[in-house]
Design an enzyme around this catalytic site. Structure first.
Site: not given
Lengths: 406, 279
Positions: A99, A121, A387
């Site tokens: 991210k 969010e 990830s």
């Protein structure tokens, strides 16, 4: 589906109106349109500015810790007895997931635009943590919307965000998960449009977000190309990544889309099963319009959005990025799914064989690696994107395995 | 059909006053009460009625309207049933314009062409679809105009003079000015600024300009009516209805009346302001 002509390149989208075929677009309230057009222009300028790229590269290296390693998972390879499996180690990034690649790009862009207040969010909390981290680093106000249900099941990340100085707002509306957090963030943005930058965590939302977030995440695939050439002297034969909104997946896939011999697999969350509660928008949904874009959605006969379910809060979203919807219809990427149980099993196997605790999100990808790898010859090179790391999920995993962490 | 909308604004202009536009959610809290409320609105003084198409994820609406939509959906409301309520309303009232207001997904899923035919047949005059900016006009705005339905556009404080022509280009019926940057039912607007904003929009269009978001009382309505061609009230009516529901969100004996009482007050507010031009 097959009626559409295959394009010469799968990498040129979206068009100037933000469409990938019929998907994408800009379906937002008029209040937001001027801001979205301003953002599009600012991103276009940044994209063509070498100074922006130099900034990105410098922070990527010294703050995030890029490049992330491409690791040969030898024991997993031996155990499965087929393809040679490589892990792209995005879980080693600062803040513990892919991210941060995107958040770095968006925060640098927000700074260029002179925005002082950042909203985001978050589902699993990884995007929220990454946003809170970079806001701390650059001294920006940060508000993170998170479904009340997710606040409960991702407590460690909520605490992290608080420590970083961000305000976490538990969202009580609707299903109290990621989609409602996104609704609430959009409401905040409509209300505070002039000074606020909305840092979206995945390749969804109104144009230019799907393209912009993808571009920031392509660092994953670009590095993988180089690293695989160094390790094996050739490109991989297959790629596997999990999909919620689909940002880690598109980041790995995109630089390979035009290498037509490479098999690409996106793994959605099948939750309790595709005939029960799940979060597999492509396997179990159809085209609709939500959160600023047209894409595949889980919905009822009347277009009402249905609850998604996944053991992984990060995959628990009833939609998917519009570019994935397009790649699905073009047949370039094969989208499959893994259940909660399969993901838990893969989590345990990876932990024990490789000494790596993957997050529940990439555990879905690993579950399908367990299925796909044994079917491939031993010279088949398979890359799976790890990830994020599993620390944030330990409480939940313990609960499912019948243990309690005191 | 835009004719009913034009006729109604013509009538208000002749009376030298602004129009009162009321919004309620279709199927809230149940279909029959919802129809009774819809029927009562013109009798209580509403000039134009907006009927909300329920949607699970109304991202530009506040908690009151979202909760109303979820109440309706829980009772099985859907697009077919909403059009049916309008058909039943139309059987008694041929004059009051009915505007459907909602989000695009239920219409897209229903099928745009089929929806336009069915909506027109049911007696719908116009559409307000919050998440379709002019950049997406091909989706519904242009087909709606072709089908004879007004596509009413929202203009906002962020819509500057450069963008206004784009926003107004395909709009019909009237222009809905959202007086605040924010969600429905949130802040109260600065009424002094509303008149200035309406004048600004009127420099770009001959259409009536109605103002909504944040109007809660007869006094608010009167303040907005000073400068605008119409006043929209939604969340306050839904709050009035909600205040009468029982513990299971069911209608009670006072439900319809709670709404009509506020509509009467709003109507008096609007009617208390006579326009100089017409006087």
């Amino acid at each position: 589906m097959s009626a559409q002509a295959q394009p010469n390149s799968f990498r040129t989208g979206p068009d100037e109106r933000g469409h990938f075929g019929q998907f994408g677009g800009r379906f937002v309230a008029e209040t937001l349109m001027p801001n979205i057009l301003e953002l599009e222009k600012a991103y276009e300028e940044a994209r063509n500015d070498p100074a922006f790229h130099a900034d990105m590269a410098s922070y990527s290296t010294h703050y995030i810790g890029r490049p992330s390693p491409l690791y040969f998972a030898e024991r997993m390879t031996e155990h499965l007895g087929g393809a040679k499996i490589y892990f792209k180690r995005e879980e080693l990034n600062h803040t513990g997931a892919h991210k941060v690649n995107n958040v770095l790009g968006q925060i640098l862009l927000a700074r260029r635009m002179g925005k002082k207040r950042i909203i985001a969010e978050t589902g699993a909390g990884q995007h929220g943590v990454a946003t809170a981290t970079l806001c701390a680093r650059f001294g920006l106000d940060c508000v993170v919307y998170m479904g009340a249900v997710d606040v409960e099941r991702q407590k460690p990340n909520v605490f992290r965000m608080n420590m970083l100085g961000a305000k976490v707002v538990p969202v009580q509306s609707g299903t109290k998960t990621l989609k409602d957090a996104m609704n609430e963030a959009l409401r905040d943005w409509v209300t505070n449009v002039s000074d606020t930058f909305y840092c979206i965590g995945t390749v969804a939302g109104p144009h230019p977000y799907p393209a912009m977030v993808r571009d920031f995440q392509c660092v994953i695939g670009n590095e993988t190309r180089e690293q695989m050439m160094q390790a094996e002297g050739r490109l991989p034969d297959s790629l596997v990544a999990c999909i919620g909104g689909g940002s880690n997946a598109i980041g790995l896939f995109h630089p390979f889309l035009d290498d037509k011999d490479i098999e690409i697999y996106g793994v959605e969350a099948a939750g309790h099963g595709l005939d029960k509660l799940h979060a597999a928008s492509l396997s179990g949904g159809r085209p609709g319009v939500l959160h600023g874009n047209r894409t595949y959605l889980l919905m009822d006969h009347d277009g009402q959005i249905q609850d998604a379910h996944s053991i992984s809060a990060g995959l628990d979203y009833p939609g998917i990025g519009p570019e994935h919807a397009w790649l699905h219809e073009m047949g370039r990427v094969t989208y499959i799914s893994a259940t909660d149980e399969e993901a838990l099993e893969a989590f345990q196997l990876c932990s024990r064989l490789e000494g790596i605790l993957p997050a529940l999100e990439p555990s879905h990808a690993l579950a399908k690696v367990m299925e796909l790898a044994p079917q491939k010859p031993k010279d088949h090179l398979m890359v799976v994107n790890i990830s994020g790391r599993g620390d944030k999920d330990l409480f939940q995993i313990a609960e499912h395995l019948g243990n309690q962490i005191v | 059909m835009t004719k009913r909308i034009e006729a109604r604004f013509e009538q208000c202009r002749a009376e030298g006053r602004a129009a009162l536009v009321t919004y309620v959610m279709a199927g809230d809290p149940d279909p029959e009460t919802s129809l009774a409320i819809l029927k009562s609105l013109p009798k209580a003084g509403a000039d134009i009625v907006e009927f909300g198409l329920p949607f699970t994820d109304p991202m530009a609406d506040g908690p009151a309207i979202q909760a109303a939509g979820l109440r309706a959906l829980k009772m099985g409301q859907d697009t077919v049933k909403t059009l049916d309520l309008i058909r039943r309303f139309r059987a008694e009232d041929q004059d009051t314009p009915v505007i459907l207001m909602g989000y695009f997904n239920p219409i897209f899923v229903y099928g745009v062409d089929r929806f336009l035919v069915d909506a027109r047949e049911a007696g719908v005059d116009g559409l307000i679809v919050v998440d379709l900016p002019p950049e997406e006009d091909d989706e519904l705005c242009l087909p709606a105009l072709k089908a004879g339905l007004a596509f009413i556009r929202l203009a906002t404080p962020t819509t500057d003079d450069k963008r206004l022509p784009t926003v107004l280009s395909n709009t019909a019926g009237f222009v809905y000015y959202v007086s605040i940057t924010g969600i429905t039912g949130a802040a109260t607007p600065d009424f002094g600024k509303v008149a200035t904003a309406v004048e600004r929009i009127k420099r770009h269009t001959p259409l009536p300009v109605v103002v909504g978001f944040g109007v809660k009382s007869g006094a608010h309505a009167a303040a907005v009516a000073e400068g605008a061609d119409g006043v929209v009230v939604g969340s306050a009516l839904i709050d009035a209805l909600k205040g009468t529901l029982d513990g299971q969100d069911r209608a009670t004996a006072g439900s319809v009346e709670a709404v009509t009482k506020l509509v009467k007050e709003l109507s008096e507010g609007v009617r208390s302001v006579a326009k100089r031009a017409a006087a």
